[in-house]
Motif scaffolding. Structure first.
Motif, mmCIF file in Angstrom:
data_model
loop_
_atom_site.group_PDB
_atom_site.id
_atom_site.type_symbol
_atom_site.label_atom_id
_atom_site.label_comp_id
_atom_site.label_asym_id
_atom_site.label_seq_id
_atom_site.Cartn_x
_atom_site.Cartn_y
_atom_site.Cartn_z
ATOM 1 N N THR A 102 -45.468 74.065 50.077
ATOM 2 C CA THR A 102 -44.402 73.033 49.585
ATOM 3 C C THR A 102 -43.301 73.822 48.604
ATOM 4 O O THR A 102 -42.115 73.581 48.881
ATOM 5 N N GLY A 103 -43.630 74.784 47.993
ATOM 6 C CA GLY A 103 -42.652 75.803 47.290
ATOM 7 C C GLY A 103 -41.729 76.311 48.168
ATOM 8 O O GLY A 103 -40.539 76.356 47.848
ATOM 9 N N LEU A 104 -42.433 76.864 49.370
ATOM 10 C CA LEU A 104 -41.509 77.959 50.088
ATOM 11 C C LEU A 104 -40.738 76.754 50.883
ATOM 12 O O LEU A 104 -39.556 77.035 51.178
ATOM 13 N N GLY A 105 -41.157 75.496 51.015
ATOM 14 C CA GLY A 105 -40.076 74.500 51.592
ATOM 15 C C GLY A 105 -39.098 74.000 50.958
ATOM 16 O O GLY A 105 -38.150 73.532 51.229
ATOM 17 N N LEU A 106 -39.189 74.313 49.459
ATOM 18 C CA LEU A 106 -37.805 74.056 48.669
ATOM 19 C C LEU A 106 -36.942 75.018 48.486
ATOM 20 O O LEU A 106 -35.930 74.844 48.024
ATOM 21 N N ILE A 107 -37.227 76.084 48.959
ATOM 22 C CA ILE A 107 -36.067 77.094 49.119
ATOM 23 C C ILE A 107 -35.138 77.109 50.287
ATOM 24 O O ILE A 107 -35.727 77.444 51.276
ATOM 25 N N SER A 108 -34.271 76.105 50.125
ATOM 26 C CA SER A 108 -33.092 75.989 51.195
ATOM 27 C C SER A 108 -32.355 77.015 51.550
ATOM 28 O O SER A 108 -31.966 77.107 52.576
ATOM 29 N N ASN A 109 -31.931 78.091 50.481
ATOM 30 C CA ASN A 109 -31.286 79.205 50.719
ATOM 31 C C ASN A 109 -32.113 80.007 51.766
ATOM 32 O O ASN A 109 -33.035 80.664 51.462
ATOM 33 N N HIS A 127 -31.498 82.835 52.866
ATOM 34 C CA HIS A 127 -31.209 84.345 52.740
ATOM 35 C C HIS A 127 -32.389 84.831 51.631
ATOM 36 O O HIS A 127 -32.736 85.854 51.775
ATOM 37 N N ILE A 128 -32.906 83.902 50.825
ATOM 38 C CA ILE A 128 -33.979 84.086 50.015
ATOM 39 C C ILE A 128 -35.352 83.793 50.258
ATOM 40 O O ILE A 128 -36.189 84.087 49.664
ATOM 41 N N ASN A 129 -35.083 83.000 51.680
ATOM 42 C CA ASN A 129 -36.774 82.387 51.654
ATOM 43 C C ASN A 129 -37.149 83.436 52.862
ATOM 44 O O ASN A 129 -36.830 83.695 53.757
ATOM 45 N N PRO A 130 -38.668 84.064 52.308
ATOM 46 C CA PRO A 130 -39.135 85.114 53.176
ATOM 47 C C PRO A 130 -39.492 84.561 54.819
ATOM 48 O O PRO A 130 -39.580 85.228 55.678
ATOM 49 N N VAL A 131 -39.386 83.211 55.068
ATOM 50 C CA VAL A 131 -40.055 82.654 56.288
ATOM 51 C C VAL A 131 -38.393 82.043 56.971
ATOM 52 O O VAL A 131 -38.604 81.635 58.008
ATOM 53 N N GLY A 132 -37.322 82.026 56.316
ATOM 54 C CA GLY A 132 -36.165 81.768 56.963
ATOM 55 C C GLY A 132 -36.010 80.122 56.796
ATOM 56 O O GLY A 132 -36.677 79.662 56.024
ATOM 57 N N ALA A 133 -35.140 79.711 57.546
ATOM 58 C CA ALA A 133 -34.750 78.136 57.436
ATOM 59 C C ALA A 133 -35.527 77.102 57.918
ATOM 60 O O ALA A 133 -35.837 75.912 57.789
ATOM 61 N N TRP A 134 -36.612 77.565 59.260
ATOM 62 C CA TRP A 134 -37.155 76.482 59.717
ATOM 63 C C TRP A 134 -38.293 75.920 58.988
ATOM 64 O O TRP A 134 -38.773 74.644 59.235
ATOM 65 N N TRP A 135 -38.970 76.591 58.045
ATOM 66 C CA TRP A 135 -39.879 76.237 57.228
ATOM 67 C C TRP A 135 -39.319 74.880 56.501
ATOM 68 O O TRP A 135 -40.185 73.874 56.352
ATOM 69 N N PRO A 136 -38.282 75.141 55.494
ATOM 70 C CA PRO A 136 -38.101 74.210 54.667
ATOM 71 C C PRO A 136 -37.574 72.965 55.556
ATOM 72 O O PRO A 136 -37.870 72.012 55.108
ATOM 73 N N ASN A 137 -36.729 73.060 56.842
ATOM 74 C CA ASN A 137 -36.519 71.792 57.516
ATOM 75 C C ASN A 137 -37.960 71.336 57.986
ATOM 76 O O ASN A 137 -37.974 70.009 58.217
ATOM 77 N N LEU A 138 -38.824 72.024 58.372
ATOM 78 C CA LEU A 138 -39.952 71.180 58.868
ATOM 79 C C LEU A 138 -40.858 70.528 57.448
ATOM 80 O O LEU A 138 -41.108 69.256 57.801
ATOM 81 N N MET A 139 -40.941 70.991 56.567
ATOM 82 C CA MET A 139 -41.246 70.451 55.407
ATOM 83 C C MET A 139 -40.559 69.360 54.838
ATOM 84 O O MET A 139 -41.194 68.254 54.623
ATOM 85 N N ARG A 140 -39.292 69.461 55.137
ATOM 86 C CA ARG A 140 -38.303 68.111 54.914
ATOM 87 C C ARG A 140 -38.702 67.107 55.629
ATOM 88 O O ARG A 140 -38.616 65.857 55.484
ATOM 89 N N THR A 141 -38.904 67.420 56.923
ATOM 90 C CA THR A 141 -39.173 66.351 58.149
ATOM 91 C C THR A 141 -40.607 65.689 57.831
ATOM 92 O O THR A 141 -40.719 64.536 58.051
ATOM 93 N N ILE A 142 -41.587 66.534 57.301
ATOM 94 C CA ILE A 142 -43.084 66.027 57.063
ATOM 95 C C ILE A 142 -42.928 65.037 55.792
ATOM 96 O O ILE A 142 -43.460 63.963 55.741
ATOM 97 N N PHE A 143 -42.204 65.434 54.713
ATOM 98 C CA PHE A 143 -42.166 64.811 53.539
ATOM 99 C C PHE A 143 -41.162 63.675 53.550
ATOM 100 O O PHE A 143 -41.076 62.859 52.553
ATOM 101 N N GLY A 144 -40.266 63.520 54.515
ATOM 102 C CA GLY A 144 -39.135 62.701 54.498
ATOM 103 C C GLY A 144 -37.924 63.089 53.929
ATOM 104 O O GLY A 144 -36.690 62.401 54.483
ATOM 105 N N SER A 145 -38.154 63.577 52.812
ATOM 106 C CA SER A 145 -36.643 64.338 52.435
ATOM 107 C C SER A 145 -37.064 65.417 51.219
ATOM 108 O O SER A 145 -38.296 65.597 50.945
ATOM 109 N N GLY A 146 -36.126 66.273 50.583
ATOM 110 C CA GLY A 146 -36.270 67.355 49.974
ATOM 111 C C GLY A 146 -37.140 66.692 48.629
ATOM 112 O O GLY A 146 -37.382 67.256 47.783
ATOM 113 N N GLU A 147 -36.268 65.576 48.298
ATOM 114 C CA GLU A 147 -36.560 64.943 46.858
ATOM 115 C C GLU A 147 -38.155 64.574 46.797
ATOM 116 O O GLU A 147 -38.764 64.898 45.801
#
Ligand code: HEM
Length: 236
Positions: free
Chosen positions: A30-37, A39-59
């Motif tokens: 979930t911590g990796l999913g919180l890094i929306s930037n 450029h500093i997320n080691p796994v890129g943008a797809w992981w935060p997007n997936l996490m936000r879809t699973i949990f409903g929102s970033g909040e």
């Protein structure tokens, strides 16, 4: 081969290990999913997007991250208070190093695991690995890392959490965020090695089973943790 089994972990230690493992992995994902930037997320943008879809929102994702983190810290604290002597024993065990023996173990074991015994001989070293206690030097370093990183992540996490309620100063929050992220990254690197050694390496299979049954075969104890084996072999 002797089939005698030796007691290694009790039920409380097994419970807290798996509880800790579950929370730690959940918090990392979930911590990796919180890094929306990206450029500093080691796994890129797809992981935060997936996490936000699973949990409903970033909040909601952040709420889960915070409350699982706080629950994890509270359960560990209660465990330490209830089993104070055992917890102190664990800390003493993992923070006590025998520099010469442990350094030799680290070098030889790593060469042996990656390049083999012939490489050890070519480097002018013998193939015998120094005997180890309840934990080997690698396990001790990993345990030290998780204890220190865990403590620092709880402190920095709480600073970030209360900053949303009472703190108006952005400096401690910015530092906490950076340190929290760094600690999580370092601990994650150690965790990959830990999971490989504990769950995948055939050599350590008896230790993996002992994290469910609490027992290890006598041969394994003698071969991998000889100093500990010598202490407990005559105990009933
Ligand atoms: C799938 C994940 C995991 C597996 C399969 C696993 C497996 C194991 C096993 C088998 C042991 C016992 C080693 C022995 O008796 O010699 C152990 C110990 C330990 N585990 Fe895990 N573990 C996992 C995740 C974690 C996580 C997430 C943490 C915390 C960050 C953690 C922290 C520890 C610590 C501190 C010890 C004691 C020292 C050591 O053996 O390294 N483990 N683990």
């Amino acid at each position: 081969m002797s089939s005698k089994m030796i007691h290694r972990h009790d039920k409380g230690a097994i419970f807290i290990h798996w509880f800790n493992a579950f929370c730690w992995i959940f918090l990392t994902l979930t911590g990796l999913g919180l890094i929306s930037n990206e450029h500093i997320n080691p796994v890129g943008a797809w992981w935060p997007n997936l996490m936000r879809t699973i949990f409903g929102s970033g909040e909601t994702l952040l709420t889960f991250h915070i409350y699982v983190g706080l629950t994890w810290a509270a359960v560990i604290l209660v465990y330490i208070l209830i089993r104070f002597r055992d917890s102190l024993g664990f800390l003493k065990e993992v923070f006590t190093l025998s520099p010469a023996r442990d350094a030799a173990w680290m070098i030889k074991k790593n060469v042996q695991l990656t390049l083999g015994n012939n490489a050890l001989k070519k480097m002018g070293m013998t193939t015998d690995i120094p005997p180890q206690g309840f934990y080997n030097a690698g396990q001790k370093v990993f345990a030290q890392l998780t204890v220190l990183a865990g403590l620092i992540m709880v402190i920095t996490g709480i600073i970030m959490y209360i900053s949303t309620i009472i703190l108006n100063n952005p400096t401690p929050v910015a530092w906490s965020r950076t340190i929290h992220y760094l600690m999580a990254g370092i601990a994650f690197a150690g965790l990959l090695v830990h999971i490989y050694m504990a769950a995948i390496s055939r050599d350590e299979r008896p230790a993996f089973k002992s994290m469910f049954s609490g027992l290890v075969p006598e041969d394994y104890a003698k071969h991998h943790h000889e100093l500990w084996y010598e202490e407990v072999k005559n105990k009933p």
